[in-house]
Design a protein around this motif. Structure first.
Motif, PDB file in Angstrom:
ATOM      1  N   THR A  26     -24.339  31.995   3.373  1.00  0.00           N
ATOM      2  CA  THR A  26     -24.057  33.602   2.853  1.00  0.00           C
ATOM      3  C   THR A  26     -22.758  33.894   2.267  1.00  0.00           C
ATOM      4  O   THR A  26     -21.665  33.416   2.694  1.00  0.00           O
ATOM      5  N   SER A  29     -23.935  39.245   1.128  1.00  0.00           N
ATOM      6  CA  SER A  29     -25.376  38.749   1.102  1.00  0.00           C
ATOM      7  C   SER A  29     -26.147  40.176   1.626  1.00  0.00           C
ATOM      8  O   SER A  29     -27.441  40.028   1.772  1.00  0.00           O
ATOM      9  N   LEU A  33     -30.479  40.125   2.616  1.00  0.00           N
ATOM     10  CA  LEU A  33     -30.292  39.504   3.728  1.00  0.00           C
ATOM     11  C   LEU A  33     -31.165  39.799   4.731  1.00  0.00           C
ATOM     12  O   LEU A  33     -31.944  38.992   5.390  1.00  0.00           O
ATOM     13  N   HIS A 109     -30.227  33.084   0.933  1.00  0.00           N
ATOM     14  CA  HIS A 109     -29.969  34.496   1.745  1.00  0.00           C
ATOM     15  C   HIS A 109     -30.676  35.532   0.797  1.00  0.00           C
ATOM     16  O   HIS A 109     -31.108  36.547   1.417  1.00  0.00           O
TER      17      HIS A 109
END
Length: 337
Positions: A26, A29, A33, A109
């Motif tokens: 990540t 993100s 996410l 992500h």
């Protein structure tokens, strides 16, 4: 080398052998996410360990991860980098060096996984291990469904979108020239993780390097049925673009760009040979030595060696695919009219 075994469609049962890790890189993100984490929580196989390496995010990425942590079957492990890794490839490489699992999945992500992604991958990987032996390094990867930022389907197949031939990644000579593996589809067995070791800076991308390791030392297999909604939103690390006839012709004619990418491929091949020279099977060593020797030849001889070694240009391959697709489109349109 072949695709996944036809009979490998069973469900991988929890506790039937081995630790499973999903490695997630990540960096800022927060936008997408949450949807990825939702899709991981909703996997039919839930006995996996999620390991996240956060590359100095400045948004709400860590807060989203901490909020989602109780929803997983095992405690979430978050590696908080104190200095930027420099790239997604380096971030993944760092996690792979620490991986402890018998089976390792890689995750991006901004994607969404279909509910059977992990179960399907494990079933196929275990079938491949039954064929090859668990000591054989095995890579399983697959196609994806490209979608836009709102998860609306752009086209059914990423392989068709990018004119990717997965069989090219199964043979070392063509894998050296063709990046056919998309990292977020990767499943690795323990033997491949161990054989890969620490990915050096000479790797163009971590997924391409992993592909080379599997092609040189073991087996590469693929699943043609997409298990991931692959979000293309303008901020992707790889910035994927469709392979059209116009684009393929432009890339083929751009000699400077072609030479640049061939130099990158040759440098990566040399780095690979330097890293594994003393461990390589004889056949793989011969292929890599022939590839690494190409820069020492003159311009005409270099071309001859590329052709003789089967080191086929991806630009020519994509041009051929684009021409074929255009022909079918025109002929199909005439038949419909």
């Amino acid at each position: 080398m072949t695709s996944i075994p036809d009979g490998a469609t069973g469900v991988y049962e929890a506790g039937s052998g081995g630790r499973v890790e999903v490695l997630l890189a990540t960096r800022d993100s927060g936008q997408f996410l949450g949807e990825l984490l939702d899709s991981l929580v909703c996997q039919s196989f839930r006995d996996f360990h999620l390991v996240v390496s956060d590359d100095c995010s400045r948004d709400n990425t860590l807060a989203i991860l901490e909020e989602a942590a109780p929803r997983f079957a095992h405690p979430l492990r978050i590696i908080r980098r104190t200095a930027p890794s420099g790239s997604a490839a380096a971030n993944f490489a760092g996690m792979l060096a620490l991986a402890q699992a018998d089976y390792v999945f890689l995750a991006d992500h901004d994607d969404v996984w279909l509910p059977e992604k992990i179960a399907r991958g494990l079933a196929r990987m275990r079938a491949l291990e039954a064929e090859e032996g668990r000591e054989t390094p095995i890579l399983l990867h697959g196609d994806l469904t490209p979608v836009d930022a709102a998860l609306q389907v752009i086209t059914p197949s990423f392989w068709a979108f990018k004119a990717i031939a997965p069989s090219y990644g199964a043979r070392l000579n063509t894998a050296l020239m063709h990046p056919t593996v998309t990292g977020c589809t990767v499943v690795m067995n323990r033997a491949l993780v161990a054989r890969t070791g620490i990915i050096p800076p000479g790797a163009v991308m971590h997924d391409w390097w992993i592909n080379l390791v599997a092609a040189a030392f073991g087996r590469v297999a693929w699943d043609p049925d997409p298990q991931i909604l692959y979000r293309i939103h303008g901020g992707n690390a790889s910035n994927p673009q469709p392979t059209t006839l116009t684009r393929a012709l432009s890339q083929w004619r751009n000699l400077a760009n072609s030479r640049h990418w061939i130099r990158l491929r040759l440098a990566q091949g040399q780095a690979f040979l330097n890293t594994y020279r003393d461990e390589l099977p004889a056949g793989s060593r011969r292929v890599l030595e022939a590839f690494a020797d190409i820069p020492s030849a003159g311009p005409i001889s270099r071309r001859r060696r590329l052709i003789a070694g089967g080191f086929r240009s991806p630009d020519l391959w994509r041009l051929r695919v684009a021409l074929t697709n255009t022909f079918h489109s025109v002929v199909g349109g005439r038949h419909r009219s």
